[in-house]
Structure formats: C-alpha cells, structure tokens
Design an enzyme around this catalytic site. Sequence first.
Site, mmCIF file in Angstrom:
data_model
loop_
_atom_site.group_PDB
_atom_site.id
_atom_site.type_symbol
_atom_site.label_atom_id
_atom_site.label_comp_id
_atom_site.label_asym_id
_atom_site.label_seq_id
_atom_site.Cartn_x
_atom_site.Cartn_y
_atom_site.Cartn_z
ATOM 1 N N ARG A 38 0.809 -1.219 0.000
ATOM 2 C CA ARG A 38 0.000 0.000 0.000
ATOM 3 C C ARG A 38 0.844 1.272 0.000
ATOM 4 O O ARG A 38 0.714 2.128 -0.871
ATOM 5 C CB ARG A 38 -0.954 0.016 1.205
ATOM 6 N N THR A 39 1.708 1.419 0.990
ATOM 7 C CA THR A 39 2.434 2.683 1.146
ATOM 8 C C THR A 39 3.340 2.950 -0.052
ATOM 9 O O THR A 39 3.382 4.059 -0.581
ATOM 10 C CB THR A 39 3.264 2.651 2.444
ATOM 11 N N ARG A 43 11.221 3.107 4.266
ATOM 12 C CA ARG A 43 10.668 2.215 5.305
ATOM 13 C C ARG A 43 11.806 1.343 5.803
ATOM 14 O O ARG A 43 12.546 0.743 5.020
ATOM 15 C CB ARG A 43 9.536 1.339 4.783
HETATM 16 N N1 CP Z 1 -0.971 0.390 5.574
HETATM 17 C C1 CP Z 1 0.304 0.026 5.270
HETATM 18 O O1 CP Z 1 1.285 0.592 5.782
HETATM 19 O O2 CP Z 1 0.395 -1.037 4.411
HETATM 20 P P1 CP Z 1 1.743 -1.569 3.734
HETATM 21 O O3 CP Z 1 2.536 -2.267 4.814
HETATM 22 O O4 CP Z 1 1.315 -2.514 2.629
HETATM 23 O O5 CP Z 1 2.496 -0.373 3.216
#
Ligand code: CP
Length: 313
Positions: free
Chosen positions: A54-55, A105
């Site tokens: 997502r991010t 991240r």
């Molecule tokens: N909501 C979120 O941080 O999802 P991801 O880990 O897929 O980025």
Amino acid sequence: MELKHVLEAQQFDKKMLKELFTLADRMEEIVQNGESDLLRGKILASLFYVPSNRTRFSFESAMCRLGGRVLSSDRADSFSSELKAGSLEDTIITMGYYADVIVLRHHQGGSAKRASKVSRVPIINAGDGTAQHPTQALLDLYTIERELGGIDGVVIALVGDLANSRSIRSLGYFLAKYSGIKVHFVAPPPLGMREDMVQYLSKNGVIFYEHYGLEPPLADLARKVDVFYVTQIPMESFGDRLDDYETSKRQFVIDRRVLKSMKKNSIIMHPLPRQSEVAPEVDKDLRAVYFKQVHYGLCIRMALLSAILKKRT
Ligand code: CP
C-alpha cells in the site's frame, strides 16, 4: 507550509494539517481529471527495507500522477552489498544524488530521523519499526475530516495490537492536537497502548478508557463511538500464548452483529492489510470506509510530495 522532511506526527501543527488537507482536496481534482505535470523532472526513490504494498505503491502512484518519475526498491537490503556491510547513512547520501526525495521504510525506530541528518534531499518516513508511520496517520486523519466533517470532539475506538502498531502511535500524536477527543483503547492483554503514549494523551487533554481483555465490548462501544479504527492482531505478538491468539482472532472482529449497534453516521477504518478482524460481510456497508482511505491516502501523498518539493497547483 514549510516542510523539509516528514519524520513524525509531532512535527505538524493544526495550521499545517489544515493547509495539507486543502492541498489534498485540490489533488483529488487531479486524480479525477487526469494527469498533471506539477512534478515533471522530479524523481522519487522508494527505499523499502521492509515489505509494503500500500504505502510504496501509494507514493509511487502519487508521484506518477504528478508527472514525476520513480526509482524503487522493495527489499532494499536484499539487493545490495549493504546486506554484508555498509550503512543506512551511506545509502541515503548516495540516493540523494539519484533522487529529489526519498521515501524510506526501515525496521529500526528512529531510522528516518537518522537518514534526515545526512540526507541531501527530503526524507519521508514510510514506517520505522514500531515507532511511527506518519503518512498513514495523516491519511487517517484526512479520512475522518472528510467522512465526519471535522476531528474535534470525535470519539474513537482503537482496536487491535496497540502496543506494536506504528500507525496507531502516529494517529495518537495527531489526535492529541484536537480538542474534546475521547479514545477507547481495545486490545487483548498484553497488547495495550504503551505507557509513554498514554501519558502523552493524558497530558494533552485526551480522555481515554482502557478495555483490555480477551472479550472486548465491541457491540457496547458501537453505540458510543464515531470511529472504529481496527488493526491486525499478529500471531507473533503473542509469543507462545497461542490459545490467547486464537481467542483474540475470534473475538476482536467487526461483523454484522457489531454493525447493527453502530451509529448511522459512524465509520469503520483500517490501515490495511487486514486478516480476519473486519468480516468481509461489512465491506458493503456505507460505514466501512477502509477502501476510501486508500483514495484519500493517494491525495494526501500527492499533497505531501508537492509541498515538500515546493510545487503548488
Ligand atoms: N498500511 C500500510 O502501511 O500497508 P503496507 O505495509 O502494505 O504499506
């Protein structure tokens, strides 16, 4: 709005949040009307040491929709000699020659701050260990603003692994900036909210209630809250207490029964990905806004990129 890096929720004040939300509204028009060349010539680097769908895609889509380009690594330490040697700092300095903004991240709390100390270009924290996930919380806040028409006075239940959710920690810091907020912490023991956050909320005038047990009062809370904010309860958080994990998996669920008790104008949010904590039968209910959150997240991240790269519509 002066925005050099996005590292933690505490760096924002209410004025900045209001400006950011206005900018996100304008970005929504770009999403609806097609592409823009606002960030043409700019390059975003996604540097992800921990997996994400997502991010990472949200930031990359935001950059593409604004006409910029993307360099992407979704397992940054697996594809580099950094696995054997080298430091985050060296990688950040190097990436600064390739890109105009770095979305990072990393598995260690504080890594985004470390990166910002040496970086030639802005750093955006896309999640650092269990510490913070400020852009997720910004999109959560924007979702509340858009769906409920305001944030002051909101009653919110935070449900799940509160001890380890970086999204919930960042959201807590943001909520403390608003007035009349009431928070219900709902978690299986011992995954309740960490003491430092409880103290912070208390000091900042947030009224809170703790519901820690294996049988959460979800139907009862449903009559009171404006927002259910639900997160995963990962098996790893229980160590060898697998029976408690199985019980929690059955009990911490928003389903038809909880929906029946919820107020008409309340909402259910989730940062995603979900496991079984929101039953699929809930998806069609208009109060389930977790996929709308995805859309609001795109607008917020477009707004962040344009603010940080100092471009305005
Ligand atoms: N909501 C979120 O941080 O999802 P991801 O880990 O897929 O980025």
